[in-house]
Design an enzyme around this catalytic site. Structure first.
Site, PDB file in Angstrom:
ATOM      1  N   LYS A  20       0.917  -1.046  -0.211  1.00 60.65           N
ATOM      2  CA  LYS A  20       0.024   0.081   0.286  1.00 60.65           C
ATOM      3  C   LYS A  20       0.266   0.893  -0.197  1.00 60.65           C
ATOM      4  O   LYS A  20       1.846   1.327   0.356  1.00 60.65           O
ATOM      5  CB  LYS A  20      -0.968   0.122   1.055  1.00 60.65           C
ATOM      6  CG  LYS A  20      -0.362  -0.225   2.925  1.00 60.65           C
ATOM      7  CD  LYS A  20      -1.264   0.433   3.660  1.00 60.65           C
ATOM      8  CE  LYS A  20      -1.590   1.622   3.727  1.00 60.65           C
ATOM      9  NZ  LYS A  20      -1.036   1.951   4.770  1.00 60.65           N
TER      10      LYS A  20
ATOM     11  N   ASP B  33      -1.858  -6.203   2.597  1.00 62.80           N
ATOM     12  CA  ASP B  33      -2.524  -5.458   3.684  1.00 62.80           C
ATOM     13  C   ASP B  33      -1.739  -6.097   4.919  1.00 62.80           C
ATOM     14  O   ASP B  33      -2.627  -6.833   5.287  1.00 62.80           O
ATOM     15  CB  ASP B  33      -4.927  -5.664   3.793  1.00 62.80           C
ATOM     16  CG  ASP B  33      -4.927  -4.847   4.890  1.00 62.80           C
ATOM     17  OD1 ASP B  33      -4.135  -4.472   5.889  1.00 62.80           O
ATOM     18  OD2 ASP B  33      -5.876  -3.546   3.835  1.00 62.80           O
ATOM     19  N   HIS B  34      -1.164  -5.695   5.921  1.00 62.70           N
ATOM     20  CA  HIS B  34      -1.016  -6.315   6.838  1.00 62.70           C
ATOM     21  C   HIS B  34      -1.734  -6.998   7.615  1.00 62.70           C
ATOM     22  O   HIS B  34      -1.112  -7.727   9.353  1.00 62.70           O
ATOM     23  CB  HIS B  34       0.647  -5.735   7.237  1.00 62.70           C
ATOM     24  CG  HIS B  34       0.107  -4.224   8.146  1.00 62.70           C
ATOM     25  ND1 HIS B  34       0.176  -3.583   7.666  1.00 62.70           N
ATOM     26  CD2 HIS B  34       0.808  -4.278  10.012  1.00 62.70           C
ATOM     27  CE1 HIS B  34       0.318  -2.508   8.942  1.00 62.70           C
ATOM     28  NE2 HIS B  34       0.269  -2.895   9.618  1.00 62.70           N
TER      29      HIS B  34
ATOM     30  N   HIS C 150      -7.239  -1.074   6.428  1.00 66.29           N
ATOM     31  CA  HIS C 150      -6.582  -2.154   7.140  1.00 66.29           C
ATOM     32  C   HIS C 150      -8.288  -2.082   8.141  1.00 66.29           C
ATOM     33  O   HIS C 150      -8.619  -3.204   8.460  1.00 66.29           O
ATOM     34  CB  HIS C 150      -5.980  -1.502   8.409  1.00 66.29           C
ATOM     35  CG  HIS C 150      -4.646  -0.995   8.003  1.00 66.29           C
ATOM     36  ND1 HIS C 150      -4.552  -2.049   6.774  1.00 66.29           N
ATOM     37  CD2 HIS C 150      -4.010  -0.207   8.275  1.00 66.29           C
ATOM     38  CE1 HIS C 150      -3.074  -1.566   6.608  1.00 66.29           C
ATOM     39  NE2 HIS C 150      -2.955  -0.602   6.934  1.00 66.29           N
TER      40      HIS C 150
ATOM     41  N   LYS D 184      -0.784   3.215  22.185  1.00 64.47           N
ATOM     42  CA  LYS D 184      -1.297   1.942  21.132  1.00 64.47           C
ATOM     43  C   LYS D 184      -2.171   0.849  21.335  1.00 64.47           C
ATOM     44  O   LYS D 184      -2.676  -0.054  22.008  1.00 64.47           O
ATOM     45  CB  LYS D 184      -0.129   1.573  20.504  1.00 64.47           C
ATOM     46  CG  LYS D 184       0.001   0.583  19.128  1.00 64.47           C
ATOM     47  CD  LYS D 184       1.222   0.760  18.568  1.00 64.47           C
ATOM     48  CE  LYS D 184       1.202  -0.426  17.154  1.00 64.47           C
ATOM     49  NZ  LYS D 184       0.352   0.142  16.160  1.00 64.47           N
TER      50      LYS D 184
END
Ligand code: BG6
Length: 509
Positions: A165, A194-195, A258, A364
């Protein structure tokens, strides 16, 4: 199999020997993610012995200098640690190939080099081309690969391409890219990465839903009040990222790919089998069924965009977005987005999906929370006190990967008093081992020819359709002002108003 997480591979195709050619090999992704992923796979005994890496990039470098740079990063990031002896053996299979992306001669030399590597293996070989480059170079690289015939595989072998991407910046550019890629490689040999799909917890969504009897009967608008998909990051524009980010923004950088992928896994119907196309057929139906925000009024009523201003992260004073390195001081790029979306299918009719993503939030964490409807308040209300809390199923994508279920329980004692409690499953304690990195799984799958965890052309284009309406209204209608939030806070007040309009609020995590 020495890794308990890989039992699934028993029923999957096995990765095959190949040469991985990384375009953009001097970049951050190659150093931090791709090569460490291949190293860790090799340490875990997951790879066939004969996997070679050729790094293709513009700068002059010897094999040795290239390997040393990779080793330095691997020492810092490798999941299995960095053993010098093991690395040295591994690094013998890494080569550097200098060329600019538009120099045909560089590709001819690459073809000769790959033939020589194959000859050492005793025949023709498989090739995996990894485009870890900015999209403006895609045309050049793909055209040249075709001109020298590297897109064609020898008999009995394969040639595949992995595309990183951002896959376009809107629907038109994504269609163009798809055309360029598919002019060179068949769709079946194209792997759009798309990780997030490689994350263990994202893969577990299908298992949770379709391998347990208790969820699926409740997984619909009869029982679910709303679903939240949140992705918070405390990072800002470190490492010169502002240059790229300011041309992208949170909507294109995270939501188009994502978060819409996570949404499709949560909302999809059960596929008929586990083949790549059966799974992706169901996912694309969800994205196609997203209610389009096709007027500026709808965008204004259902989205919030915002930028962070100066604030504090872990006690440290940090800059506002517009003061960041390589960011336009008058930038109109959003670092935070909240969306109220609806999937207009029989199953999901009327259930809001709240999606939010932001940089410089307090921590996060990425999670999906499924909020069930409340029980009728006709029994315990006789006792006074607050009504039972809603049941919430939380799928923690990262960190602290796991699943928890909030339930109401009676407090010990003679009186009937209720308190919400949590049933908690954590990958780290249940399986005693950390999950493999997303890139490990995805690289392995691409070597095995399994595209299930990669985005198909129609998924990408449908996602852009949804995002384009929002993008256009934001930038052309003047109806959706840019909100602000201080770095280190949970986003702008406007996002709270958005979810409060449905009588609920964001989950704190
Ligand atoms: C990338 C985005 O795709 O995903 C980044 O470009 C973001 O902006 C990153 O930080 C987040 O990935 P992860 O795996 O750390 O959640």
């Amino acid at each position: 199999m020495n890794n308990p997480f890989r039992e699934d591979l028993v029923s999957r195709n096995k990765p095959e020997p190949c040469t991985v050619v990384i375009f953009g090999a001097t970049g951050d992704l190659a150093h931090r993610k791709l090569v460490p992923a291949i190293y860790n796979l090799s340490v875990d005994g997951e790879l066939p012995a004969d996997v070679k890496i050729v790094g293709f990039a513009r700068r002059e470098k010897s094999d040795e200098v290239f390997r040393d740079g990779l080793a330095e990063l691997n020492r810092q990031v490798s999941r299995n640690g960095h053993d010098e002896e093991v690395w040295d053996r591994f690094a013998e299979n890494i080569h550097y190939h200098q060329s600019t992306f538009d120099d045909l001669d560089g590709y001819k030399r690459l073809a000769e080099r790959l033939d020589a590597i194959d000859a050492e293996r005793g025949g023709k070989g498989n090739r995996l081309f990894y485009l870890s480059i900015a999209p403006e170079f895609f045309d050049d690289v793909l055209e040249k690969l075709k001109e020298v015939g590297l897109n064609e595989a020898a008999d009995g072998c394969w040639a595949r391409v992995i595309v990183e991407k951002p896959f376009g910046k809107d629907l038109a550019s994504a269609r163009h890219l798809n055309q360029v890629v598919n002019n060179t490689f068949d769709e079946a040999d194209t792997y759009r990465i798309d990780h997030y799909l490689g994350k263990e917890t994202a893969q577990n969504i299908m298992v949770l839903r379709f391998a347990n009897a208790i969820y699926e009967p409740l997984w619909n608008n009869q029982h679910i009040d709303h679903i939240e998909i949140s992705c918070a990051e405390h990072l800002g524009m470190e490492g010169g990222r502002g240059g790229y980010y300011d041309t992208a923004g949170a909507l294109r950088d995270m939501i188009q790919n994502h978060l819409l992928q996570l949404l499709s896994l949560v909302a999809m119907e059960p596929p008929t089998d586990l083949s790549a196309d059966a799974v992706r057929d169901e996912k694309v139906k969800v994205i196609r069924a997203l209610r389009q925000l096709d007027t500026p009024e709808k965008v204004a009523a259902n989205t919030v965009r915002a930028q962070y201003t100066e604030g504090f992260i872990n006690g440290d004073n940090v800059l506002g977005y517009r003061q960041e390195d390589r960011v336009n001081p008058e930038s109109q790029t959003e670092t935070y987005v909240a969306i109220k979306a609806f999937v207009d299918t029989w199953r999901w009719s009327g259930v809001p999906f709240f999606i939010r993503v932001g940089k410089r939030l307090p921590k996060k964490a990425t999670e999906i929370s499924v909020h069930f409807k409340n029980v009728p308040n006709v029994l315990f209300n006789q006792l006074g006190g607050s009504p039972p809390s809603e049941n919430v199923l939380v799928i923690r994508i990262q960190p602290d990967e796991g699943i928890s279920l909030r339930m109401n329980s009676k407090l010990p004692g003679a009186a009937i008093r209720m308190e919400p409690v949590k049933m908690n499953f954590q990958y780290s304690t249940s399986f005693g081992k950390s999950s493999p990195e997303a890139y490990e799984r995805l690289l392995l799958d691409s070597m095995a020819g399994d595209a299930t965890l990669f985005a198909r052309r129609d998924e990408v284009e449908e996602a852009w359709k949804f995002v384009d309406h929002i993008q256009n209204a934001w930038h052309n209608s003047g109806q959706v002002p840019m909100a602000e939030y201080a770095a280190g806070t949970w986003g702008p007040n406007e996002a709270d108003d958005l979810i409060e309009s449905e009588g609920t609020d964001w989950r704190r995590f």
